[in-house]
Write a protein that holds these residues in place. Structure first.
Motif, PDB file in Angstrom:
ATOM      1  N   ILE A  20       9.944  23.408 -74.607  1.00 16.43           N
ATOM      2  CA  ILE A  20       8.676  23.244 -73.879  1.00 16.43           C
ATOM      3  C   ILE A  20       7.578  24.057 -74.570  1.00 16.43           C
ATOM      4  N   ALA A  21       7.889  25.296 -74.908  1.00 18.11           N
ATOM      5  CA  ALA A  21       6.901  26.150 -75.582  1.00 18.11           C
ATOM      6  C   ALA A  21       6.496  25.560 -76.934  1.00 18.11           C
ATOM      7  N   LYS A  22       7.473  25.030 -77.660  1.00 15.82           N
ATOM      8  CA  LYS A  22       7.187  24.427 -78.967  1.00 15.82           C
ATOM      9  C   LYS A  22       6.183  23.289 -78.828  1.00 15.82           C
ATOM     10  N   LEU A  23       6.396  22.435 -77.847  1.00 10.84           N
ATOM     11  CA  LEU A  23       5.487  21.307 -77.639  1.00 10.84           C
ATOM     12  C   LEU A  23       4.123  21.765 -77.138  1.00 10.84           C
ATOM     13  N   MET A  24       4.114  22.762 -76.274  1.00  8.31           N
ATOM     14  CA  MET A  24       2.839  23.253 -75.740  1.00  8.31           C
ATOM     15  C   MET A  24       1.981  23.888 -76.837  1.00  8.31           C
ATOM     16  N   ASN A  25       2.619  24.428 -77.868  1.00  6.68           N
ATOM     17  CA  ASN A  25       1.906  25.125 -78.936  1.00  6.68           C
ATOM     18  C   ASN A  25       1.670  24.272 -80.178  1.00  6.68           C
ATOM     19  N   ASP A  26       2.151  23.031 -80.176  1.00  2.00           N
ATOM     20  CA  ASP A  26       2.003  22.170 -81.351  1.00  2.00           C
ATOM     21  C   ASP A  26       1.518  20.792 -80.906  1.00  2.00           C
ATOM     22  N   SER A  27       0.205  20.650 -80.840  1.00  4.56           N
ATOM     23  CA  SER A  27      -0.370  19.394 -80.334  1.00  4.56           C
ATOM     24  C   SER A  27      -0.049  18.211 -81.241  1.00  4.56           C
ATOM     25  N   GLU A  28       0.081  18.460 -82.543  1.00  2.00           N
ATOM     26  CA  GLU A  28       0.415  17.371 -83.471  1.00  2.00           C
ATOM     27  C   GLU A  28       1.833  16.862 -83.200  1.00  2.00           C
ATOM     28  N   LEU A  29       2.786  17.763 -82.994  1.00  9.17           N
ATOM     29  CA  LEU A  29       4.161  17.371 -82.668  1.00  9.17           C
ATOM     30  C   LEU A  29       4.187  16.630 -81.338  1.00  9.17           C
ATOM     31  N   TRP A  30       3.447  17.132 -80.354  1.00 10.56           N
ATOM     32  CA  TRP A  30       3.341  16.483 -79.036  1.00 10.56           C
ATOM     33  C   TRP A  30       2.896  15.031 -79.224  1.00 10.56           C
ATOM     34  N   ARG A  31       1.806  14.844 -80.001  1.00 11.06           N
ATOM     35  CA  ARG A  31       1.249  13.513 -80.216  1.00 11.06           C
ATOM     36  C   ARG A  31       2.238  12.611 -80.949  1.00 11.06           C
ATOM     37  N   GLU A  32       2.858  13.136 -82.012  1.00  9.88           N
ATOM     38  CA  GLU A  32       3.790  12.342 -82.812  1.00  9.88           C
ATOM     39  C   GLU A  32       5.002  11.900 -82.001  1.00  9.88           C
ATOM     40  N   LEU A  33       5.611  12.819 -81.274  1.00  9.91           N
ATOM     41  CA  LEU A  33       6.782  12.461 -80.463  1.00  9.91           C
ATOM     42  C   LEU A  33       6.407  11.477 -79.362  1.00  9.91           C
ATOM     43  N   SER A  34       5.230  11.682 -78.774  1.00 11.75           N
ATOM     44  CA  SER A  34       4.770  10.773 -77.713  1.00 11.75           C
ATOM     45  C   SER A  34       4.586   9.362 -78.247  1.00 11.75           C
ATOM     46  N   GLN A  35       3.894   9.237 -79.376  1.00 13.86           N
ATOM     47  CA  GLN A  35       3.643   7.914 -79.951  1.00 13.86           C
ATOM     48  C   GLN A  35       4.928   7.237 -80.401  1.00 13.86           C
ATOM     49  N   ASN A  36       5.791   7.981 -81.085  1.00 13.49           N
ATOM     50  CA  ASN A  36       7.056   7.397 -81.554  1.00 13.49           C
ATOM     51  C   ASN A  36       7.942   6.980 -80.391  1.00 13.49           C
ATOM     52  N   GLY A  37       8.001   7.790 -79.360  1.00 16.08           N
ATOM     53  CA  GLY A  37       8.810   7.451 -78.187  1.00 16.08           C
ATOM     54  C   GLY A  37       8.290   6.214 -77.490  1.00 16.08           C
ATOM     55  N   ARG A  38       6.986   6.139 -77.346  1.00 18.70           N
ATOM     56  CA  ARG A  38       6.371   4.976 -76.695  1.00 18.70           C
ATOM     57  C   ARG A  38       6.626   3.708 -77.510  1.00 18.70           C
ATOM     58  N   ARG A  39       6.419   3.805 -78.833  1.00 16.39           N
ATOM     59  CA  ARG A  39       6.634   2.644 -79.701  1.00 16.39           C
ATOM     60  C   ARG A  39       8.089   2.180 -79.637  1.00 16.39           C
ATOM     61  N   MET A  40       9.016   3.119 -79.688  1.00 18.32           N
ATOM     62  CA  MET A  40      10.432   2.767 -79.641  1.00 18.32           C
ATOM     63  C   MET A  40      10.778   2.095 -78.311  1.00 18.32           C
ATOM     64  N   ALA A  41      10.283   2.654 -77.229  1.00 20.63           N
ATOM     65  CA  ALA A  41      10.557   2.071 -75.906  1.00 20.63           C
ATOM     66  C   ALA A  41      10.011   0.654 -75.815  1.00 20.63           C
ATOM     67  N   GLU A  42       8.804   0.442 -76.340  1.00 19.75           N
ATOM     68  CA  GLU A  42       8.213  -0.898 -76.287  1.00 19.75           C
ATOM     69  C   GLU A  42       8.974  -1.884 -77.158  1.00 19.75           C
ATOM     70  N   GLU A  43       9.441  -1.429 -78.329  1.00 16.12           N
ATOM     71  CA  GLU A  43      10.169  -2.319 -79.238  1.00 16.12           C
ATOM     72  C   GLU A  43      11.556  -2.669 -78.705  1.00 16.12           C
TER      73      GLU A  43
END
Length: 86
Positions: free
Chosen positions: A37-60
């Protein structure tokens, strides 16, 4: 556009979540979860990347069209087996 996933390493989840790609896999203890949780809260780029990849994978993988296509393919294969491939 989705949220990042933090999942504990357990059967089922390790087949869906790819660590560092579409989520974070952690040991099933409080400290590991808190660290993720702390890692994600402190790394907005990682937050964005994981969010986008997860969303894309779920949609596909889980979109209505994808699921319907997979079900039709499965039914077709099963029907061919039962009818002897005729």
């Amino acid at each position: 556009s989705g949220l990042p996933v933090i999942a504990v390493k357990s059967p089922g989840l390790i087949e869906i979540v790819e660590h560092g790609v579409n989520g974070l896999l952690v040991e099933p203890d409080e400290q590991s979860i808190a660290d993720a949780i702390a890692k994600l809260m402190n790394d907005s780029e990682l937050w964005r990347e994981l969010s986008q990849n997860g969303r894309r994978m779920a949609e596909e993988i889980y979109s209505k069209n994808s699921v319907i296509s997979k079900e039709i393919s499965l039914i077709s294969r099963l029907t061919n087996k039962v009818s002897g491939g005729v």
